[in-house]
Design a protein around this motif. Sequence first.
Motif, PDB file in Angstrom:
ATOM      1  N   GLY A 298       0.799  -1.220   0.000  1.00 18.10           N
ATOM      2  CA  GLY A 298       0.000   0.000   0.000  1.00 18.10           C
ATOM      3  C   GLY A 298       0.830   1.267   0.000  1.00 18.10           C
ATOM      4  O   GLY A 298       0.353   2.330  -0.406  1.00 18.10           O
ATOM      5  N   PRO A 302      -0.538   3.292  -3.403  1.00 18.11           N
ATOM      6  CA  PRO A 302      -1.541   3.791  -2.455  1.00 18.11           C
ATOM      7  C   PRO A 302      -2.937   3.937  -3.045  1.00 18.11           C
ATOM      8  O   PRO A 302      -3.932   3.611  -2.384  1.00 18.11           O
ATOM      9  CB  PRO A 302      -0.974   5.146  -2.027  1.00 18.11           C
ATOM     10  CG  PRO A 302      -0.056   5.554  -3.132  1.00 18.11           C
ATOM     11  CD  PRO A 302       0.530   4.282  -3.663  1.00 18.11           C
ATOM     12  N   TRP A 306      -6.115   1.949  -1.690  1.00 25.31           N
ATOM     13  CA  TRP A 306      -7.213   2.701  -1.085  1.00 25.31           C
ATOM     14  C   TRP A 306      -8.535   2.348  -1.754  1.00 25.31           C
ATOM     15  O   TRP A 306      -9.567   2.253  -1.092  1.00 25.31           O
ATOM     16  CB  TRP A 306      -6.951   4.202  -1.146  1.00 25.31           C
ATOM     17  CG  TRP A 306      -6.245   4.711   0.075  1.00 25.31           C
ATOM     18  CD1 TRP A 306      -4.985   5.206   0.171  1.00 25.31           C
ATOM     19  CD2 TRP A 306      -6.789   4.757   1.409  1.00 25.31           C
ATOM     20  NE1 TRP A 306      -4.687   5.556   1.467  1.00 25.31           N
ATOM     21  CE2 TRP A 306      -5.778   5.296   2.254  1.00 25.31           C
ATOM     22  CE3 TRP A 306      -8.010   4.398   1.966  1.00 25.31           C
ATOM     23  CZ2 TRP A 306      -5.966   5.473   3.618  1.00 25.31           C
ATOM     24  CZ3 TRP A 306      -8.206   4.580   3.335  1.00 25.31           C
ATOM     25  CH2 TRP A 306      -7.194   5.110   4.140  1.00 25.31           C
ATOM     26  N   THR A 309      -9.438  -0.952  -0.317  1.00 26.74           N
ATOM     27  CA  THR A 309      -9.895  -0.844   1.068  1.00 26.74           C
ATOM     28  C   THR A 309     -11.310  -0.290   1.165  1.00 26.74           C
ATOM     29  O   THR A 309     -12.149  -0.808   1.905  1.00 26.74           O
ATOM     30  CB  THR A 309      -8.931   0.047   1.880  1.00 26.74           C
ATOM     31  OG1 THR A 309      -7.604  -0.496   1.796  1.00 26.74           O
ATOM     32  CG2 THR A 309      -9.354   0.137   3.330  1.00 26.74           C
TER      33      THR A 309
END
Length: 424
Positions: A298, A302, A306, A309
């Motif tokens: 991550g 990122p 994200w 997630t």
Amino acid sequence: MSFLFSLDPLGIMFAVLFALIFLLVGIASIEYIRHEGGSGRFYAFYIPTAIVLISACFAGNFFTYYVLFELMTFLSMPLVLHARTHESVMAALKYLFYSVAGAFLTIFGFFLFLSKGYDLTFVAGGSLGIAELSNRELFAVFLMILGFGTKAGMFPMHAWLPTAHPVAPAPASAVLSGVITKAGVLGIIRCLFYVTGISAIRGTWVQYTWLILTMLTVFMGSMMAYMEKGLKKRMAYSTVSQVSYILFGLATMQPVAFVGAIMHVIFHSLVKDTLFLSAGAIIMKTGRTQVKELAGIGKKMPVTMWCFTLVSVTLIGIPPTSAFVSKWYLCVGALDSAIPIIRWLGPCVLLVSALLTAGYLLTVAIHAFFDEDALGKKEEKDYTDPGLGMMIPMLIMTVLAVVLGIFNNGLITYIEEITRELFL
């Protein structure tokens, strides 16, 4: 037997969803397939599959839907064997064999009703116009549910999903999970709510057996996903579980649960396509396919993680995300039903499945952001997010998956209008 096409609110909604998903995944696939190779071969089957699926949404009778449904099987099979390895060929054959088996189950009921002179045109509330079916006709309906349930990944016809998804390219896995499974759901809806009518099925052994199979599939799929170590295979078992949420809502034959089931069709498609595209981006950039290899990723990817997630939180059903709304409707519908045991056992199974979903999705995100990337340090490679062509569709679907949990009044009103026609 004749081909018939017609427009109705349910078909329009499914067609818009399928078109949106195929468009976004198609845009995201450009970068992935360029890396994978064989773009001409991939799109030669990807685009016709989309056309046939969208056309099936406008089928006006059972014969038309069945022909397009089976044509979709043969067009989508090459997407699974795209890599042309031994593993991918065997997975594609398994997908084909299960699909053909489901087709035989479905066509048994089709010819039984056709031979009796029944009208199999799609009419809201049912075109047969009878309140009670014979035992042989009930058995035929059950086989049709199993047949269409094969595409939807319902036990015991689910095994093609965890075999096909890991070997197929990520965009193909996305549409297999997010769209093609929903074609099976639409087939069941057309069969029960537009041909036989639910009054002829409600309270029979068909409904009770179907409810048991859906609850078993929800729990089994979640448990298998929790235990699975491969990333894409974990997502495949998740699909097995989550699509049976939809089937459970349909099987209760309650208006509130029906609304929740249709909403979950939309929300699951957005979430699962984002998850598979995220997995594809990770595989494309790093070559990592196992969950244990994603520690610390991550920090280097990122945006990808994200997106992963946020849609994971959505799929679990944490408010105010979209899947919370659909699962709430499913639980309320189950509680409203007068079916002994099922009315409380169903919500309990959905709750346990949600906890398992948190276990197999959030752990990936936690390790990705908070653990050290030991493999990355050892290999001394620098990984980054994919290009905008792949990121923008992922971001669009992520935003929709989250925001539709808050701004969904128009969608709920539209689905409730469909529901009123079916439950008069």
